[in-house]
Scaffold this active site. Structure first.
Site, short mmCIF file in Angstrom:
data_model
loop_
_atom_site.label_atom_id
_atom_site.label_comp_id
_atom_site.label_asym_id
_atom_site.label_seq_id
_atom_site.Cartn_x
_atom_site.Cartn_y
_atom_site.Cartn_z
N ASP A 15 0.85 -1.20 0.00
CA ASP A 15 0.00 0.00 0.00
C ASP A 15 0.89 1.25 0.00
OD1 ASP A 15 -2.95 -1.07 1.01
OD2 ASP A 15 -1.31 -2.19 1.89
N ASN A 39 -3.95 -5.00 7.15
CA ASN A 39 -2.63 -5.62 7.36
C ASN A 39 -2.20 -5.51 8.82
OD1 ASN A 39 -2.12 -6.42 4.68
ND2 ASN A 39 -1.56 -4.32 4.13
N THR A 124 -7.26 -0.78 -1.78
CA THR A 124 -6.20 -1.78 -1.70
C THR A 124 -6.14 -2.46 -0.33
OG1 THR A 124 -4.57 -0.10 -1.08
CG2 THR A 124 -4.79 -0.60 -3.44
N PHE A 165 -6.29 -12.24 0.92
CA PHE A 165 -6.37 -11.54 2.19
C PHE A 165 -7.47 -10.46 2.26
CE2 PHE A 165 -5.14 -8.04 5.03
CZ PHE A 165 -4.99 -8.72 6.23
N ASN A 166 -7.49 -9.53 1.31
CA ASN A 166 -8.43 -8.39 1.42
C ASN A 166 -9.89 -8.84 1.43
OD1 ASN A 166 -6.41 -6.48 1.57
ND2 ASN A 166 -6.36 -6.14 -0.65
N HIS A 237 1.34 -6.21 -4.77
CA HIS A 237 -0.05 -6.32 -5.19
C HIS A 237 -0.73 -4.96 -5.43
CE1 HIS A 237 0.34 -10.49 -3.83
NE2 HIS A 237 0.83 -10.02 -2.72
#
Ligand code: BDR
Ligand code: CA
Length: 311
Positions: A15, A39, A124, A165-166, A237
């Site tokens: 990020d 995160n 993100t 993850f997100n 990412h």
């Protein structure tokens, strides 16, 4: 005229580098930053965003804090990937400029409402803020010039075999967001894992000078995957999502219907992607021109790096 974007994020190693790209590309104009717990906890993602604003120099851009916790699930963070504070072992000076008085949800709504059709929304982190904004003001679907996320996949996950993850952290938010009636550009793992930071890319990062040595390379190489014997480097990412906004020509994309699994015992957070459905709700970038991607990203970062003394 530069392309305006609001970045909703959870810095986070990648990020942070996505913020650097949004700030460094002169064809992009970062108009607001909103933070979400992901995160690391919200207090840390927010402090990291505030520190990055001053270290990188986007002083005029408001930073607003949003949701600490997912809509339904208990929060799950990823300190084992991003470090205890969220930026690996990078230490930045304490921020001096204030946090916005607005909640992230209200900053998202007011920014999009102020100039309908002109500000692109890029997310993100977990999609909690975006889902809450949609619940409060469904017209953001029409006001956002486009909506791009980093999240999901169509082959495999990274938290579980099924989930990225997100989406995994807040599948209920993701389900709201994908059902909202706009086109979600889903920059997922199948795409982001194509551009990894190998030794050659790390060298090019360090050649940026002080910014490269002190910030870019440490963020981009902090995590190594202990479970992957063929490890060739970290994927950035979230950088891919901002790169897609600026340079969609570097990507090959396909429409798809994406549904979010919210209940599965083994598949919660899975993005179920159907490239053959006749009612698509998403555009899925599937291939990136890797050399073009790095040339673009490193070039944009160099614009910021040139303002720092050489290492
Ligand atoms: C995503 O999860 C986070 O760890 C990264 O910042 C990225 O947004 C990758 O799965
Ligand atoms: Ca992220």
């Amino acid at each position: 005229m530069a392309t305006k974007l609001l970045l909703d994020c959870d810095p986070g190693l990648d990020d942070a580098l996505a913020l650097l790209l949004a700030h460094g590309d002169p064809d992009l104009e970062l108009v607001a930053v909103t933070t979400v717990g992901g995160n690391v906890a919200l207090a840390n993602t927010t402090r990291n965003a505030l520190q990055l604003r001053e270290y990188l120099g986007f002083f005029e851009v408001p930073v607003a804090a949003g949701a600490a916790d997912p809509l339904v699930k208990l929060p799950e963070t990823a300190e084992h990937v991003h470090g205890a504070e969220g930026l690996g072992n990078v230490l930045l000076p304490a921020p001096t400029l204030p946090l916005s008085e607005l909640h992230a949800v209200d900053l998202i709504i007011s920014t999009l409402a102020a100039a309908p059709g002109t500000v692109h929304l890029v997310a993100t982190g977990p999609l909690t803020n975006i889902a809450l904004a949609l619940q409060k003001e469904p017209r953001i679907v029409e006001w956002a010039a486009s909506f791009i996320i980093m999240g999901g996949s169509y082959t495999r996950g990274n938290v579980t075999p099924a989930a990225e993850f997100n989406i995994y952290v807040d599948p209920d938010a993701a389900a709201i967001v994908f059902a909202a009636g706009w086109e979600v550009v889903m920059v997922g793992l199948d795409l982001t894992l194509q551009a990894v930071v190998n030794n050659e890319i790390e060298k090019r990062m360090r050649a940026l000078g002080t910014l490269g040595v002190d910030l870019v390379a440490p963020l981009a190489t902090f995590w190594t995957n202990p479970h992957d014997n063929e490890w060739d480097g970290q994927a950035l990412h979230d950088v891919c999502a901002v790169a897609y906004l600026a340079r969609p020509d570097l990507f090959t994309s396909q429409s798809a219907r994406v549904e979010i699994e919210t209940k599965g015992e083994f598949t919660s957070g899975m993005t179920v992607v159907d490239f053959h459905d006749e009612m698509p709700n998403a555009l899925v970038p599937r291939k990136v021109d890797v050399d073009g991607f790095w040339d673009y990203v490193l070039g944009a970062w160099a614009n910021v790096a040139s303002r720092y003394p050489h290492a």
